[in-house]
Write a protein that holds these residues in place. Structure first.
Motif, short mmCIF file in Angstrom:
data_model
loop_
_atom_site.label_atom_id
_atom_site.label_comp_id
_atom_site.label_asym_id
_atom_site.label_seq_id
_atom_site.Cartn_x
_atom_site.Cartn_y
_atom_site.Cartn_z
N GLU A 44 0.82 -1.23 0.00
CA GLU A 44 0.00 0.00 0.00
C GLU A 44 0.85 1.27 0.00
O GLU A 44 0.32 2.37 0.23
CB GLU A 44 -0.94 0.00 1.21
CG GLU A 44 -2.02 -1.04 1.10
CD GLU A 44 -3.01 -0.99 2.24
OE1 GLU A 44 -2.68 -0.40 3.29
OE2 GLU A 44 -4.10 -1.55 2.08
N ARG A 45 2.15 1.14 -0.21
CA ARG A 45 3.02 2.32 -0.24
C ARG A 45 3.93 2.27 -1.47
O ARG A 45 4.32 1.20 -1.94
CB ARG A 45 3.91 2.38 1.01
CG ARG A 45 3.16 2.49 2.32
CD ARG A 45 2.51 3.86 2.51
NE ARG A 45 1.87 3.96 3.80
CZ ARG A 45 0.61 3.59 4.06
NH1 ARG A 45 -0.14 3.09 3.09
NH2 ARG A 45 0.10 3.73 5.26
N ASP A 352 0.95 6.93 0.17
CA ASP A 352 -0.17 6.02 0.41
C ASP A 352 -0.95 5.82 -0.89
O ASP A 352 -1.75 6.66 -1.30
CB ASP A 352 -1.08 6.64 1.49
CG ASP A 352 -2.26 5.73 1.80
OD1 ASP A 352 -2.38 4.65 1.20
OD2 ASP A 352 -3.07 6.14 2.66
N SER A 354 -3.18 3.63 -1.44
CA SER A 354 -4.56 3.14 -1.28
C SER A 354 -5.55 4.31 -1.41
O SER A 354 -6.75 4.11 -1.42
CB SER A 354 -4.73 2.45 0.08
OG SER A 354 -4.65 3.39 1.12
#
Ligand SMILES: [Zn+2]
Length: 405
Positions: A44-45, A352, A354
């Motif tokens: 997610e990064r 991020d 996401s």
């Protein structure tokens, strides 16, 4: 520490950091990792090299948004200088700490500052792990009251210090030459506001008969400081001046948000400067004129201004403006930190992915190169600095601590 399942150049990777250095970047899961030595980011990064804010007055977070609506000279004389005259070194520490935290929170790992009471800014930079050059900004008054003689270097591993002439209108020719000799003798940067407004250019021509860069050349400053010249703004230049800056391999810092807010101009000659061999970098300027220290926003505005003022959408694409904000800045500071690779200092940040604006970037049908291109476009044009979750400075813990007092 090993930071697992992070995208690097479009490939899911594990990054190992030890003693402030990146010791390995490997395909995720390719090496066994004990749980206690690792942090898992679950894909997610996305990791990017830290950005370099090449023109700041960090303590000006204390004067954020002051004097909105005034042009530069009135803004300085009516809104800024009277406030600055009352600031103590403790105030400057508080303002600089706020700035260093704001920069780290939005992915900046190095900065090039000019202000007074530099010991306060150096302390704030040390405490937050951010690196860069911190200069004492001086005017003719500092020569008259002996401040120049009292200057002491506060250099350390990650921070260099220097003396900056504020501008050609606040420092006379004799003092500009003295400071060029000083920079030459001590091998330090010569950071100066230069050709920021049309008025500065016209005043210089009427007083000295030549525009600002030619004036510095005639004083012998360009030959003395060469590639150590860091000229902030430089919006109002002619062909001869661009050529002179290129011949001396100077650095120019574009501060688009500050220039727009103060109505100083918007036609920054990026392509011409780059093609002449000038090292073009990016900055925000202080928070009184740029309101924030968000380099993601600065990249977007710089890129859009180039496209809009030239009627050409192909100019300064996302990949190139990111190089301006990272590699070129580190080059000016004489650091080699703009890559996430084994053997380089651990100055990088995580985004991020996401967040809604990155939807589709992780689509399996695209290759790592296309994915990186799409990600950078989304990061620069769709996201903001608050998409950054963690900033690593030379291997320190990935943290952006809150101010507690
Ligand atoms: Zn400035």
């Amino acid at each position: 520490m090993i930071y697992r399942n992070i995208y690097v150049d479009g490939v899911l990777s594990d990054i190992t950091v030890s003693g402030g250095m990146i010791t390995s970047v490997a395909v995720a899961g390719s090496k066994p990792v004990p749980d206690e030595d690792s942090v898992d980011f679950h894909g997610e990064r996305w990791a990017l090299p830290g950005m370099v804010n090449m023109h700041t007055h960090s303590a000006m977070t204390l004067l954020r948004s002051e004097g909105s609506g005034l042009p530069l000279q009135r803004w300085l004389n009516e809104a800024i200088f009277p406030h600055e005259a009352k600031l103590t070194s403790d105030d400057i520490y508080t303002g600089a700490l706020e700035a260093c935290l704001e920069m780290k929170e939005s992915g900046t790992t190095a900065f090039n500052d000019m202000y007074f009471c530099i010991e306060s800014t150096v302390r704030a930079a040390h405490e937050t792990g951010i690196c860069g050059n911190i200069a004492l900004s001086v005017t003719d008054q500092d020569f008259d009251n002996g401040n120049i003689k009292k200057f002491q270097f506060l250099d350390s591993k990650d921070i260099s210090t220097s003396i900056s002439p504020h501008s050609i209108y606040a420092v006379n020719g004799q003092h500009l030459k003295y400071l060029a000799d000083f920079a030459n003798e001590h091998d330090t940067l010569y950071h100066i506001h230069l050709s920021e407004t049309q008025m500065e250019r016209e005043d210089c021509i009427s007083e000295h008969g030549v525009p600002p860069v030619v004036y510095l050349d005639q004083l012998g400053v360009l030959d003395k400081v060469g590639s150590h010249l860091v000229a902030a703004h430089s919006l109002w230049l002619d062909k001869t001046e661009i050529q002179l800056l290129g011949e001396h391999r100077a650095t120019v810092v574009h501060c688009p948000n500050s220039n727009l807010k103060l109505g100083s101009g918007c036609r920054f000659l990026y392509t011409e400067l780059r093609d002449a061999g000038v090292n073009v970098t990016l900055g925000t300027d202080g928070c009184a004129s740029s309101d924030n220290l968000d380099m993601v926003e600065a990249m977007k505005v710089m890129s859009l201004l180039q496209k809009g003022t030239r009627n050409d959408p192909s100019v300064l694409p996302a990949e190139e403006v990111f190089q301006v904000a990272t590699k070129n800045g580190y080059r000016a500071l004489r650091l080699d930190d703009a890559v996430i690779k084994e053997g380089h200092r651990a100055n990088f940040f995580l985004v991020d992915i996401s967040k809604r604006v990155f939807k589709g970037v992780m689509d399996n049908n695209i290759n790592p190169k296309e994915r990186t291109k799409l990600f950078l476009n989304r990061f620069i044009y769709a996201a903001h600095g608050d998409a950054v979750t963690d900033t690593f400075t030379a291997g320190n813990a990935a943290c952006t601590p809150d101010i507690t007092s």
